[in-house]
Design a protein around this motif. Sequence first.
Motif, PDB file in Angstrom:
ATOM      1  N   GLU A 149       0.868  62.384  57.236  1.00 46.88           N
ATOM      2  CA  GLU A 149      -0.535  62.038  57.062  1.00 46.88           C
ATOM      3  C   GLU A 149      -1.410  63.192  57.540  1.00 46.88           C
ATOM      4  O   GLU A 149      -0.935  64.154  58.137  1.00 46.88           O
ATOM      5  CB  GLU A 149      -0.881  60.771  57.844  1.00 46.88           C
ATOM      6  CG  GLU A 149      -0.783  60.959  59.360  1.00 46.88           C
ATOM      7  CD  GLU A 149      -1.129  59.696  60.137  1.00 46.88           C
ATOM      8  OE1 GLU A 149      -1.421  58.668  59.500  1.00 46.88           O
ATOM      9  OE2 GLU A 149      -1.102  59.746  61.381  1.00 46.88           O
ATOM     10  N   LEU A 150      -2.708  63.071  57.261  1.00 46.72           N
ATOM     11  CA  LEU A 150      -3.714  63.976  57.814  1.00 46.72           C
ATOM     12  C   LEU A 150      -4.544  63.204  58.839  1.00 46.72           C
ATOM     13  O   LEU A 150      -4.873  62.037  58.629  1.00 46.72           O
ATOM     14  CB  LEU A 150      -4.635  64.514  56.721  1.00 46.72           C
ATOM     15  CG  LEU A 150      -4.024  65.455  55.684  1.00 46.72           C
ATOM     16  CD1 LEU A 150      -5.083  65.853  54.656  1.00 46.72           C
ATOM     17  CD2 LEU A 150      -3.422  66.691  56.334  1.00 46.72           C
TER      18      LEU A 150
ATOM     19  N   HIS B  14      -4.920  71.833  57.812  1.00 48.75           N
ATOM     20  CA  HIS B  14      -4.808  71.676  56.365  1.00 48.75           C
ATOM     21  C   HIS B  14      -6.047  72.302  55.722  1.00 48.75           C
ATOM     22  O   HIS B  14      -7.102  71.670  55.581  1.00 48.75           O
ATOM     23  CB  HIS B  14      -4.701  70.188  56.010  1.00 48.75           C
ATOM     24  CG  HIS B  14      -4.167  69.938  54.638  1.00 48.75           C
ATOM     25  ND1 HIS B  14      -4.938  70.093  53.506  1.00 48.75           N
ATOM     26  CD2 HIS B  14      -2.939  69.545  54.202  1.00 48.75           C
ATOM     27  CE1 HIS B  14      -4.219  69.795  52.440  1.00 48.75           C
ATOM     28  NE2 HIS B  14      -3.000  69.464  52.831  1.00 48.75           N
TER      29      HIS B  14
ATOM     30  N   ARG C  44      -6.756  73.268  52.702  1.00 41.60           N
ATOM     31  CA  ARG C  44      -7.234  72.749  51.416  1.00 41.60           C
ATOM     32  C   ARG C  44      -8.165  71.557  51.637  1.00 41.60           C
ATOM     33  O   ARG C  44      -9.162  71.388  50.922  1.00 41.60           O
ATOM     34  CB  ARG C  44      -6.049  72.363  50.540  1.00 41.60           C
ATOM     35  CG  ARG C  44      -5.243  73.578  50.062  1.00 41.60           C
ATOM     36  CD  ARG C  44      -3.952  73.184  49.401  1.00 41.60           C
ATOM     37  NE  ARG C  44      -4.157  72.401  48.206  1.00 41.60           N
ATOM     38  CZ  ARG C  44      -3.174  71.877  47.469  1.00 41.60           C
ATOM     39  NH1 ARG C  44      -1.914  72.055  47.845  1.00 41.60           N
ATOM     40  NH2 ARG C  44      -3.433  71.180  46.382  1.00 41.60           N
ATOM     41  N   ALA C  45      -7.817  70.721  52.633  1.00 37.87           N
ATOM     42  CA  ALA C  45      -8.703  69.606  52.957  1.00 37.87           C
ATOM     43  C   ALA C  45     -10.020  70.113  53.520  1.00 37.87           C
ATOM     44  O   ALA C  45     -11.094  69.564  53.237  1.00 37.87           O
ATOM     45  CB  ALA C  45      -8.020  68.671  53.962  1.00 37.87           C
ATOM     46  N   TYR C  46      -9.973  71.179  54.310  1.00 33.58           N
ATOM     47  CA  TYR C  46     -11.194  71.775  54.861  1.00 33.58           C
ATOM     48  C   TYR C  46     -12.081  72.320  53.746  1.00 33.58           C
ATOM     49  O   TYR C  46     -13.309  72.152  53.768  1.00 33.58           O
ATOM     50  CB  TYR C  46     -10.826  72.885  55.838  1.00 33.58           C
ATOM     51  CG  TYR C  46     -12.019  73.660  56.355  1.00 33.58           C
ATOM     52  CD1 TYR C  46     -12.879  73.096  57.298  1.00 33.58           C
ATOM     53  CD2 TYR C  46     -12.299  74.941  55.885  1.00 33.58           C
ATOM     54  CE1 TYR C  46     -13.987  73.794  57.766  1.00 33.58           C
ATOM     55  CE2 TYR C  46     -13.396  75.645  56.345  1.00 33.58           C
ATOM     56  CZ  TYR C  46     -14.244  75.065  57.282  1.00 33.58           C
ATOM     57  OH  TYR C  46     -15.349  75.767  57.732  1.00 33.58           O
TER      58      TYR C  46
ATOM     59  N   LYS D 170     -12.361  71.251  50.774  1.00 34.84           N
ATOM     60  CA  LYS D 170     -12.964  70.158  50.005  1.00 34.84           C
ATOM     61  C   LYS D 170     -14.012  69.381  50.802  1.00 34.84           C
ATOM     62  O   LYS D 170     -15.000  68.909  50.239  1.00 34.84           O
ATOM     63  CB  LYS D 170     -11.872  69.192  49.535  1.00 34.84           C
ATOM     64  CG  LYS D 170     -10.933  69.774  48.471  1.00 34.84           C
ATOM     65  CD  LYS D 170      -9.915  68.737  48.037  1.00 34.84           C
ATOM     66  CE  LYS D 170      -9.009  69.272  46.938  1.00 34.84           C
ATOM     67  NZ  LYS D 170      -8.014  68.261  46.488  1.00 34.84           N
ATOM     68  N   THR D 171     -13.778  69.236  52.113  1.00 37.38           N
ATOM     69  CA  THR D 171     -14.636  68.356  52.913  1.00 37.38           C
ATOM     70  C   THR D 171     -15.523  69.088  53.905  1.00 37.38           C
ATOM     71  O   THR D 171     -16.500  68.514  54.394  1.00 37.38           O
ATOM     72  CB  THR D 171     -13.777  67.338  53.698  1.00 37.38           C
ATOM     73  OG1 THR D 171     -12.982  68.049  54.660  1.00 37.38           O
ATOM     74  CG2 THR D 171     -12.856  66.570  52.754  1.00 37.38           C
TER      75      THR D 171
ATOM     76  N   TYR E  15      -8.808  69.198  59.431  1.00 37.66           N
ATOM     77  CA  TYR E  15      -7.780  68.164  59.538  1.00 37.66           C
ATOM     78  C   TYR E  15      -6.454  68.820  59.927  1.00 37.66           C
ATOM     79  O   TYR E  15      -6.179  69.969  59.553  1.00 37.66           O
ATOM     80  CB  TYR E  15      -7.607  67.410  58.231  1.00 37.66           C
ATOM     81  CG  TYR E  15      -8.771  66.503  57.883  1.00 37.66           C
ATOM     82  CD1 TYR E  15      -8.787  65.185  58.320  1.00 37.66           C
ATOM     83  CD2 TYR E  15      -9.841  66.977  57.135  1.00 37.66           C
ATOM     84  CE1 TYR E  15      -9.855  64.343  58.008  1.00 37.66           C
ATOM     85  CE2 TYR E  15     -10.916  66.157  56.825  1.00 37.66           C
ATOM     86  CZ  TYR E  15     -10.919  64.840  57.259  1.00 37.66           C
ATOM     87  OH  TYR E  15     -11.974  64.029  56.949  1.00 37.66           O
TER      88      TYR E  15
ATOM     89  N   ARG F 158      -2.317  68.596  59.775  1.00 33.43           N
ATOM     90  CA  ARG F 158      -1.202  68.031  59.015  1.00 33.43           C
ATOM     91  C   ARG F 158      -0.171  67.465  60.003  1.00 33.43           C
ATOM     92  O   ARG F 158       0.325  68.174  60.890  1.00 33.43           O
ATOM     93  CB  ARG F 158      -0.551  69.125  58.156  1.00 33.43           C
ATOM     94  CG  ARG F 158       0.702  68.699  57.419  1.00 33.43           C
ATOM     95  CD  ARG F 158       1.348  69.904  56.753  1.00 33.43           C
ATOM     96  NE  ARG F 158       2.650  69.578  56.206  1.00 33.43           N
ATOM     97  CZ  ARG F 158       2.867  69.223  54.945  1.00 33.43           C
ATOM     98  NH1 ARG F 158       1.852  69.165  54.097  1.00 33.43           N
ATOM     99  NH2 ARG F 158       4.071  68.931  54.517  1.00 33.43           N
TER     100      ARG F 158
END
Length: 224
Positions: A31-32, A45, A47-49, A51-52, A56, A58
Amino acid sequence: MTRYRIASKPYLPYPGERVARRKGLGGEFYELRPYAPGDEVRRVHWRAYAKTGRLYTRVETAPERARFRLFLDESESMRLHRKLSYAEEVAGLLLKIARQEDPLARLFRGKPAEIPPGRGTLVLLTDGLDPLPWARILPKRVVLVQVLAPVELAPPLEEVLLRDVETGEALPAGPEEVRAYREALGAHLKALRLLALLRGRYALLRVGDPPLPALLRQGVLEPL
């Protein structure tokens, strides 16, 4: 020198199956969660950064210690066509590899119906020809190595006298019976292979095959 390990994760996992019950590091994605001070930067993570705009971390599944127990089928049918001696060679190779991860791995012998319960992954070496309830005998975590002789896989289309070594029953067989045998064997091998792949791994070895490349090619072994 290349080292190998036994690949025990199901090749065809059931839909929605979880790979581990515990969170940790060093396993597969779990999960993240929001980044917290002290988290390793390499676990961020990115890629999550992107986008948001938030950090986050991993979280991965905790690697579980591998446990193995090996079982060599010594039923009467395994004593035909050098299957037992060949299976002993394969068992020795697999036991050596298993002990790299599990020093307590042991090799048991007997008939498949007598496999004792135990923890970890069962590595079963058998010809799989006995009419047994395999779905009940094979545990949820299994590596099935089926050993057959070339003549069993492709018997000649000629008049022969077949004898069941388990029951002593004998009966004549001609081309029609051999064709029926090949069809029945094909269906049996397919069902046994699917069952094993849902619970772990499967390999079909012909007596005389070099074991290591055959086990690598069929996914029972993998390089470390």
